[in-house]
Enzyme design. Structure first.
Site, PDB file in Angstrom:
ATOM      1  N   LYS A   1     -26.189   8.557  10.940  1.00 27.15           N
ATOM      2  CA  LYS A   1     -26.375   7.095  11.054  1.00 27.15           C
ATOM      3  C   LYS A   1     -25.852   6.392   9.793  1.00 27.15           C
ATOM      4  O   LYS A   1     -24.932   6.902   9.157  1.00 27.15           O
ATOM      5  CB  LYS A   1     -27.833   6.786  11.379  1.00 27.15           C
ATOM      6  CG  LYS A   1     -28.314   7.580  12.606  1.00 27.15           C
ATOM      7  CD  LYS A   1     -29.574   7.089  13.220  1.00 27.15           C
ATOM      8  CE  LYS A   1     -29.926   7.967  14.416  1.00 27.15           C
ATOM      9  NZ  LYS A   1     -31.128   7.570  15.120  1.00 27.15           N
TER      10      LYS A   1
ATOM     11  N   GLY B   1     -36.350   8.454  16.595  1.00 27.99           N
ATOM     12  CA  GLY B   1     -36.934   8.001  15.334  1.00 27.99           C
ATOM     13  C   GLY B   1     -38.408   7.646  15.430  1.00 27.99           C
ATOM     14  O   GLY B   1     -38.962   7.010  14.543  1.00 27.99           O
TER      15      GLY B   1
ATOM     16  N   HIS C   1     -24.397   5.377  21.666  1.00 28.44           N
ATOM     17  CA  HIS C   1     -25.742   5.603  21.138  1.00 28.44           C
ATOM     18  C   HIS C   1     -26.620   4.399  21.478  1.00 28.44           C
ATOM     19  O   HIS C   1     -26.163   3.257  21.468  1.00 28.44           O
ATOM     20  CB  HIS C   1     -25.683   5.825  19.620  1.00 28.44           C
ATOM     21  CG  HIS C   1     -26.964   6.363  19.073  1.00 28.44           C
ATOM     22  ND1 HIS C   1     -28.058   5.563  18.840  1.00 28.44           N
ATOM     23  CD2 HIS C   1     -27.336   7.630  18.764  1.00 28.44           C
ATOM     24  CE1 HIS C   1     -29.053   6.329  18.390  1.00 28.44           C
ATOM     25  NE2 HIS C   1     -28.642   7.580  18.339  1.00 28.44           N
TER      26      HIS C   1
ATOM     27  N   GLU D   1     -28.735   2.861  19.829  1.00 31.64           N
ATOM     28  CA  GLU D   1     -28.796   1.821  18.777  1.00 31.64           C
ATOM     29  C   GLU D   1     -27.619   0.867  18.913  1.00 31.64           C
ATOM     30  O   GLU D   1     -27.755  -0.338  18.680  1.00 31.64           O
ATOM     31  CB  GLU D   1     -28.829   2.487  17.385  1.00 31.64           C
ATOM     32  CG  GLU D   1     -30.193   3.117  17.112  1.00 31.64           C
ATOM     33  CD  GLU D   1     -30.170   4.304  16.163  1.00 31.64           C
ATOM     34  OE1 GLU D   1     -29.147   4.552  15.503  1.00 31.64           O
ATOM     35  OE2 GLU D   1     -31.207   5.001  16.093  1.00 31.64           O
TER      36      GLU D   1
ATOM     37  N   GLU E   1     -30.793  11.224  25.270  1.00 31.96           N
ATOM     38  CA  GLU E   1     -31.647  10.708  24.198  1.00 31.96           C
ATOM     39  C   GLU E   1     -32.529   9.593  24.750  1.00 31.96           C
ATOM     40  O   GLU E   1     -32.099   8.431  24.800  1.00 31.96           O
ATOM     41  CB  GLU E   1     -30.786  10.139  23.058  1.00 31.96           C
ATOM     42  CG  GLU E   1     -29.875  11.134  22.400  1.00 31.96           C
ATOM     43  CD  GLU E   1     -29.561  10.761  20.944  1.00 31.96           C
ATOM     44  OE1 GLU E   1     -29.656  11.648  20.103  1.00 31.96           O
ATOM     45  OE2 GLU E   1     -29.255   9.594  20.662  1.00 31.96           O
TER      46      GLU E   1
ATOM     47  N   ASN F   1     -26.438  13.400  13.460  1.00 26.74           N
ATOM     48  CA  ASN F   1     -25.997  11.997  13.455  1.00 26.74           C
ATOM     49  C   ASN F   1     -26.653  11.362  12.225  1.00 26.74           C
ATOM     50  O   ASN F   1     -27.837  11.044  12.252  1.00 26.74           O
ATOM     51  CB  ASN F   1     -26.449  11.312  14.746  1.00 26.74           C
ATOM     52  CG  ASN F   1     -26.208   9.815  14.715  1.00 26.74           C
ATOM     53  OD1 ASN F   1     -25.507   9.309  13.835  1.00 26.74           O
ATOM     54  ND2 ASN F   1     -26.776   9.104  15.685  1.00 26.74           N
TER      55      ASN F   1
ATOM     56  N   SER G   1     -36.263  12.800  17.777  1.00 33.94           N
ATOM     57  CA  SER G   1     -37.335  13.359  16.960  1.00 33.94           C
ATOM     58  C   SER G   1     -37.393  14.895  16.944  1.00 33.94           C
ATOM     59  O   SER G   1     -38.474  15.475  16.864  1.00 33.94           O
ATOM     60  CB  SER G   1     -38.695  12.788  17.395  1.00 33.94           C
ATOM     61  OG  SER G   1     -38.698  11.377  17.247  1.00 33.94           O
TER      62      SER G   1
HETATM   63  P1  13P Z   1     -34.051  11.170  15.333  1.00 34.69           P
HETATM   64  O1  13P Z   1     -33.770  12.657  15.330  1.00 34.69           O
HETATM   65  O2  13P Z   1     -34.191  10.583  13.962  1.00 34.69           O
HETATM   66  O3  13P Z   1     -35.148  10.806  16.260  1.00 34.69           O
HETATM   67  O4  13P Z   1     -32.709  10.467  15.920  1.00 34.69           O
HETATM   68  C1  13P Z   1     -32.152  10.957  17.090  1.00 34.69           C
HETATM   69  C2  13P Z   1     -30.846  10.302  17.275  1.00 34.69           C
HETATM   70  O5  13P Z   1     -30.755   9.096  17.424  1.00 34.69           O
HETATM   71  C3  13P Z   1     -29.651  11.147  17.268  1.00 34.69           C
HETATM   72  O6  13P Z   1     -28.527  10.461  17.711  1.00 34.69           O
END
Ligand code: 13P
Length: 256
Positions: free
Chosen positions: A11, A172, A94, A96, A166, A9, A212
Site C-alpha cells: 500500500k 485491515g 483493490h 480501497e 478480499e 501489498n 487480515s
Molecule cells: P490486510 O492484510 O492489512 O488486512 O490487507 C489486505 C489487503 O488489502 C491486501 O490487498
C-alpha cells in the site's frame, strides 16, 4: 498444478530506502521457499525492487496502472512503463481504489487489457462489503465483478490473471473470513469463470484470499480447498512476520 503464490501489498508505505532495508532482510528469509512470492510496492520503489531482486525469484510489481495507453494523463503510470522497469505483477481493482477513487469495473477491465498487452500478470481484487453479505448478495456481487472486469478477455489470456478474494469487511480490520466463507467464495468464482469460459481453464487461474491474514491465523486457511495463496497487507511491511506467514503456509513451520 500451479505453484502456490503469496503476494504482499505494501500500500502507501515505505520510502525507497525503507524498501531497500525491507528487501535486505526479506529476501534471504524466503528465497528458497517452495512457493511463488511477490511484492507490490509504490511506484517510487519499483526500481529498488528491480535492483535488489535481480538475482532472486521473488516477483515484484505495482498496486495500480493507468487504464490508458499513453499521452496527456497527468499523474498516471502506464503498463508499458511498469513492464519496462521489470514488473511482473500489477494489483487491479483493490477495494480501497474502488471505494476511495471510485474505480469502476469497466476501468479495471481496461487496466487488465493494458497489462495483457505488456505481458503483466493482473491480480484482480474482488470482494463483497458487509452490507452485501448481510443482504445475501455476495454471489451476485462477486459474479458481477468477474463478468465486468474480465469482459472481452480470451480464455488463453486468463493465464495472466490471478483473482484475489478480499471481502471488504476483512481488510485491515483484524476480522478474517471463515474457512467456510472463503471456500464458498472460491466455488462461486470458479463456477462463474467456468460458466463464461470452460471448465478446463479454471485450474489455470490462481485464487488468493486477502483480509487480515497474519502468522497467527494463516494455519486456519491451509486446509481450504482450491485456495492458492494470499494477498497480504499490513503484515507484508514486516520482513520477519511476512516470511513467517509464508513458511507457515508452505511447510507448516514458522521461522527458518
Ligand atoms: P490486510 O492484510 O492489512 O488486512 O490487507 C489486505 C489487503 O488489502 C491486501 O490487498
Amino acid at each position: 498444478m500451479l505453484n502456490k503464490l503469496v503476494v504482499g501489498n505494501q500500500k502507501m508505505n515505505l520510502t525507497a530506502n525503507q524498501t531497500r532495508k525491507f528487501l535486505n532482510s526479506f529476501v534471504p528469509l524466503v528465497d528458497l521457499v517452495n512457493c511463488d512470492v511477490g511484492i507490490c510496492v509504490p511506484y517510487t520503489n519499483i526500481n529498488v525492487c528491480k535492483k535488489a531482486l535481480k538475482e532472486s525469484k521473488i516477483l515484484y510489481g505495482a498496486q495500480n496502472v493507468s487504464e490508458f495507453e499513453k499521452g496527456a494523463y497527468t499523474g498516471e503510470v502506464n503498463a508499458q512503463m511498469l513492464a519496462d522497469v521489470g514488473c511482473q505483477l500489477v494489483i487491479v481493482g483493490h477495494s480501497e481504489r474502488r471505494k476511495m477513487f471510485s474505480e469502476q469495473n469497466s476501468q479495471i477491465n481496461n487496466k487488465i487489457k493494458q497489462n495483457l498487452k505488456y505481458n503483466l500478470t493482473s491480480i484482480l481484487c474482488i470482494g463483497e462489503s458487509k452490507r452485501d453479505r448481510t443482504a445475501g448478495q455476495t454471489d451476485k456481487v462477486l459474479c458481477k465483478q468477474i463478468d465486468e472486469c474480465l469482459s472481452g478477455l480470451y480464455e488463453n489470456e486468463l493465464e495472466k490473471i490471478v483473482i484475489a478474494y478480499e471481502p471488504v469487511w476483512a481488510i485491515g480490520t483484524g476480522q478474517t473470513a471463515t474457512a467456510k466463507q472463503i471456500e464458498e467464495a472460491i466455488s462461486i468464482i470458479k463456477n462463474e469463470i467456468s460458466r463464461i469460459y470452460s471448465k478446463s481453464i479454471i485450474d489455470k487461474v490462481r485464487i488468493l484470499y486477502g483480509g487480515s491474514v497474519k502468522p497467527e491465523n494463516v494455519r486456519e486457511f491451509v486446509k481450504i480447498k482450491n485456495l492458492d495463496g494470499f494477498l497480504v497487507g499490513g503484515v507484508s511491511l514486516d520482513a520477519s512476520a511476512f516470511s513467517e506467514l509464508i513458511h507457515l503456509f508452505v511447510d507448516g513451520k514458522g521461522k527458518k
